[in-house]
Design a protein around this motif. Structure first.
Motif, PDB file in Angstrom:
ATOM      1  N   ASP A   8       0.831  -1.205   0.000  1.00 59.37           N
ATOM      2  CA  ASP A   8       0.000   0.000   0.000  1.00 59.37           C
ATOM      3  C   ASP A   8       0.862   1.250   0.000  1.00 59.37           C
ATOM      4  OD1 ASP A   8      -2.322  -1.495   0.076  1.00 59.37           O
ATOM      5  OD2 ASP A   8      -2.401  -1.513   2.272  1.00 59.37           O
ATOM      6  N   HIS A   9       1.921   1.240   0.816  1.00 60.29           N
ATOM      7  CA  HIS A   9       2.756   2.431   0.917  1.00 60.29           C
ATOM      8  C   HIS A   9       3.508   2.693  -0.381  1.00 60.29           C
ATOM      9  CE1 HIS A   9       4.570   5.657   3.177  1.00 60.29           C
ATOM     10  NE2 HIS A   9       5.749   5.316   2.693  1.00 60.29           N
ATOM     11  N   ARG A  10       3.919   1.631  -1.072  1.00 64.36           N
ATOM     12  CA  ARG A  10       4.593   1.826  -2.353  1.00 64.36           C
ATOM     13  C   ARG A  10       3.677   2.529  -3.331  1.00 64.36           C
ATOM     14  NH1 ARG A  10       6.083  -3.595  -2.045  1.00 64.36           N
ATOM     15  NH2 ARG A  10       4.778  -4.059  -3.844  1.00 64.36           N
ATOM     16  N   SER A  11       2.373   2.317  -3.215  1.00 71.67           N
ATOM     17  CA  SER A  11       1.444   2.919  -4.174  1.00 71.67           C
ATOM     18  C   SER A  11       1.037   4.331  -3.798  1.00 71.67           C
ATOM     19  CB  SER A  11       0.190   2.039  -4.301  1.00 71.67           C
ATOM     20  OG  SER A  11      -0.530   2.028  -3.072  1.00 71.67           O
ATOM     21  N   THR A  12       1.367   4.770  -2.569  1.00 73.53           N
ATOM     22  CA  THR A  12       0.953   6.107  -2.134  1.00 73.53           C
ATOM     23  C   THR A  12       2.095   6.950  -1.589  1.00 73.53           C
ATOM     24  OG1 THR A  12       0.424   5.276   0.082  1.00 73.53           O
ATOM     25  CG2 THR A  12      -1.359   5.278  -1.541  1.00 73.53           C
ATOM     26  N   GLY A  13       3.203   6.327  -1.240  1.00 70.57           N
ATOM     27  CA  GLY A  13       4.292   7.031  -0.579  1.00 70.57           C
ATOM     28  C   GLY A  13       4.991   8.014  -1.482  1.00 70.57           C
ATOM     29  N   PRO A  14       5.760   8.936  -0.907  1.00 71.41           N
ATOM     30  CA  PRO A  14       6.450   9.957  -1.695  1.00 71.41           C
ATOM     31  C   PRO A  14       7.545   9.348  -2.563  1.00 71.41           C
ATOM     32  CG  PRO A  14       7.176  10.021   0.593  1.00 71.41           C
ATOM     33  CD  PRO A  14       6.027   9.064   0.544  1.00 71.41           C
ATOM     34  N   VAL A  15       7.899  10.083  -3.604  1.00 69.53           N
ATOM     35  CA  VAL A  15       8.968   9.687  -4.509  1.00 69.53           C
ATOM     36  C   VAL A  15      10.216  10.475  -4.122  1.00 69.53           C
ATOM     37  CG1 VAL A  15       9.746   9.593  -6.902  1.00 69.53           C
ATOM     38  CG2 VAL A  15       7.332   9.204  -6.344  1.00 69.53           C
ATOM     39  N   ALA A  16      11.248   9.787  -3.691  1.00 64.04           N
ATOM     40  CA  ALA A  16      12.513  10.437  -3.366  1.00 64.04           C
ATOM     41  C   ALA A  16      13.357  10.524  -4.624  1.00 64.04           C
ATOM     42  CB  ALA A  16      13.256   9.657  -2.278  1.00 64.04           C
ATOM     43  N   VAL A  17      13.994  11.673  -4.841  1.00 61.14           N
ATOM     44  CA  VAL A  17      14.781  11.905  -6.050  1.00 61.14           C
ATOM     45  C   VAL A  17      16.205  12.289  -5.650  1.00 61.14           C
ATOM     46  CG1 VAL A  17      15.027  13.259  -8.163  1.00 61.14           C
ATOM     47  CG2 VAL A  17      12.743  12.663  -7.319  1.00 61.14           C
ATOM     48  N   VAL A  46       6.811  14.588  -4.347  1.00 64.45           N
ATOM     49  CA  VAL A  46       8.174  14.377  -4.832  1.00 64.45           C
ATOM     50  C   VAL A  46       9.120  15.092  -3.882  1.00 64.45           C
ATOM     51  CG1 VAL A  46       9.803  14.791  -6.708  1.00 64.45           C
ATOM     52  CG2 VAL A  46       7.442  14.131  -7.219  1.00 64.45           C
ATOM     53  N   ARG A  47      10.098  14.358  -3.384  1.00 64.44           N
ATOM     54  CA  ARG A  47      11.027  14.917  -2.391  1.00 64.44           C
ATOM     55  C   ARG A  47      12.447  14.830  -2.933  1.00 64.44           C
ATOM     56  NH1 ARG A  47      13.276  12.666   2.718  1.00 64.44           N
ATOM     57  NH2 ARG A  47      12.124  10.762   2.298  1.00 64.44           N
ATOM     58  N   LEU A  48      13.089  15.988  -3.106  1.00 65.40           N
ATOM     59  CA  LEU A  48      14.464  16.037  -3.599  1.00 65.40           C
ATOM     60  C   LEU A  48      15.420  15.833  -2.435  1.00 65.40           C
ATOM     61  CD1 LEU A  48      16.288  16.577  -6.085  1.00 65.40           C
ATOM     62  CD2 LEU A  48      16.243  19.002  -5.443  1.00 65.40           C
ATOM     63  N   LEU A  49      16.284  14.825  -2.560  1.00 67.37           N
ATOM     64  CA  LEU A  49      17.265  14.545  -1.517  1.00 67.37           C
ATOM     65  C   LEU A  49      18.430  15.524  -1.625  1.00 67.37           C
ATOM     66  CD1 LEU A  49      17.385  10.634  -1.746  1.00 67.37           C
ATOM     67  CD2 LEU A  49      15.935  12.072  -0.280  1.00 67.37           C
ATOM     68  N   THR A  50      18.994  15.904  -0.500  1.00 64.34           N
ATOM     69  CA  THR A  50      20.119  16.834  -0.488  1.00 64.34           C
ATOM     70  C   THR A  50      21.388  16.089  -0.081  1.00 64.34           C
ATOM     71  OG1 THR A  50      19.641  17.472   1.801  1.00 64.34           O
ATOM     72  CG2 THR A  50      18.658  18.807   0.054  1.00 64.34           C
ATOM     73  N   ALA A  51      22.471  16.359  -0.819  1.00 64.16           N
ATOM     74  CA  ALA A  51      23.750  15.729  -0.538  1.00 64.16           C
ATOM     75  C   ALA A  51      24.848  16.542  -1.201  1.00 64.16           C
ATOM     76  CB  ALA A  51      23.773  14.293  -1.047  1.00 64.16           C
ATOM     77  N   ALA A  59      24.124   7.883   1.594  1.00 65.35           N
ATOM     78  CA  ALA A  59      23.492   7.875   2.915  1.00 65.35           C
ATOM     79  C   ALA A  59      22.071   8.427   2.842  1.00 65.35           C
ATOM     80  CB  ALA A  59      24.331   8.683   3.899  1.00 65.35           C
ATOM     81  N   ALA A  60      21.857   9.463   2.035  1.00 64.62           N
ATOM     82  CA  ALA A  60      20.523  10.040   1.891  1.00 64.62           C
ATOM     83  C   ALA A  60      19.550   9.033   1.283  1.00 64.62           C
ATOM     84  CB  ALA A  60      20.584  11.302   1.037  1.00 64.62           C
ATOM     85  N   CYS A  61      20.039   8.232   0.324  1.00 66.72           N
ATOM     86  CA  CYS A  61      19.185   7.209  -0.285  1.00 66.72           C
ATOM     87  C   CYS A  61      18.817   6.142   0.743  1.00 66.72           C
ATOM     88  CB  CYS A  61      19.887   6.572  -1.476  1.00 66.72           C
ATOM     89  SG  CYS A  61      20.044   7.654  -2.911  1.00 66.72           S
ATOM     90  N   HIS A  62      19.789   5.694   1.522  1.00 69.83           N
ATOM     91  CA  HIS A  62      19.500   4.705   2.564  1.00 69.83           C
ATOM     92  C   HIS A  62      18.487   5.252   3.570  1.00 69.83           C
ATOM     93  CE1 HIS A  62      22.153   1.293   1.815  1.00 69.83           C
ATOM     94  NE2 HIS A  62      23.119   2.129   1.473  1.00 69.83           N
TER      95      HIS A  62
END
Length: 309
Positions: A8-17, A46-51, A59-62
């Protein structure tokens, strides 16, 4: 109140970029807002990861995967994809590569469009319809608890790895010229090295200049070093270029772009589920990224990542 399952969460959760603004010498940097907007067409946050460094990116991806994101997208080249794969490999979190680097071999070998906006559109459609499909990854493990790495394309463990290692040690010049000078320096001292390959437990001792272990077909931005590799067959393709002298290596190298080098009498090709690779003085490069020193054990892991395509 109903519990939310992983599916369920895969179908609704945010997309990390994860985005690398310097990939491809920054030529796609101005596209990032449009790429994020295209991904948002899936109807997800959509959430942009910062690194700031490759280590921080990994580490941000993990952290994003551990926090329960619905998907992870990598915008960049094979190095960016490699960092993201460390987090999604072996999980149920689907993954999409947007090719925006100098080398985009994993994205190309898995059928994504070469245009970044088109690739983002494919990923958004897959997110919207809940479509993903599994492909294999390779998992490499170092000796004596030396850690492990996942890779999607090709592991270089011969001349190309030695050239990369020299180029990375050079402080000057910058850019492509540094790599060209590293090639010249290593050509001047070219010699076959003694390798031991154990393919599904069967040992082969040989002398070689080129050694590549492919989950996918290509490395270095389209060089088809393992042209028959299949990312869904549960096998690794091992290509070995034997006792090349300088002249022979320079003649064979251009043929790698089209995958026709396999017909050369000094080139051998093997297939195996597990590969143990032993030689002295080699640090391997996986997906173009510095990986583990030899010896290593490499295993094909069927369906280790779910691609948004």
């Amino acid at each position: 109140m109903l519990a939310v399952t992983a599916a369920d969460h895969r179908s609704t959760g945010p997309v990390a970029v994860l985005a690398n603004p310097t990939a491809g010498q920054g030529r796609h940097r101005e596209l990032l807002p449009r790429l994020l907007a295209r991904l948002a067409d899936a109807g997800r946050p959509v959430r942009l990861l910062t690194a700031g460094t490759p280590g921080e990116a990994e580490a941000a991806c993990h952290a994003a995967v551990a926090a329960g994101v619905g998907a992870l997208v990598a915008v960049g080249g094979d190095g960016t994809v490699h960092r993201a794969l460390q987090a999604v490999a072996g999980t149920t979190v689907p993954f999409g590569p947007v090719p925006a680097g100098t080398g985009n071999d994993f994205a190309a070998d898995t059928g994504f469009p070469t245009d970044p906006l088109a690739a983002a559109g494919v990923i958004a459609e897959a997110l919207r319809t809940g479509r993903d499909h599994p492909v294999d990854l390779a998992r490499m493990t170092g000796a004596a608890g030396g850690g492990h790495r996942w890779y999607g394309a090709v592991l270089a463990a011969g001349f190309d790895a030695v050239v990369n290692e020299r180029a990375n040690r050079m402080r000057w010049p910058r850019g492509r010229l540094r790599y060209d000078l590293a090639i010249l320096a290593e050509l001047a001292r070219l010699r076959p090295r003694r390798y031991t390959l154990r393919l599904d437990g069967v040992a082969h001792t040989l002398e070689a200049v080129l050694v590549a272990v492919g989950n996918g077909a290509s490395y270095g931005g389209g060089m088809r070093i393992c042209p028959d590799a299949d990312l869904t067959d549960g096998l690794l393709d091992v290509v070995v270029g034997g006792r090349f002298d300088r002249r022979t290596l320079l003649r064979v190298k251009p043929r790698i772009h089209t995958g026709t080098h396999l017909t050369h009498p000094l080139v051998r090709r093997y297939r195996a589920r597990t590969v143990e690779l032993v030689a002295e003085g080699i640090t391997t490069y996986a997906d173009g990224e510095r990986a583990l020193p030899l010896p290593v054990r490499i295993s094909a892991v069927p369906g280790a990542v779910r691609l948004l395509r």
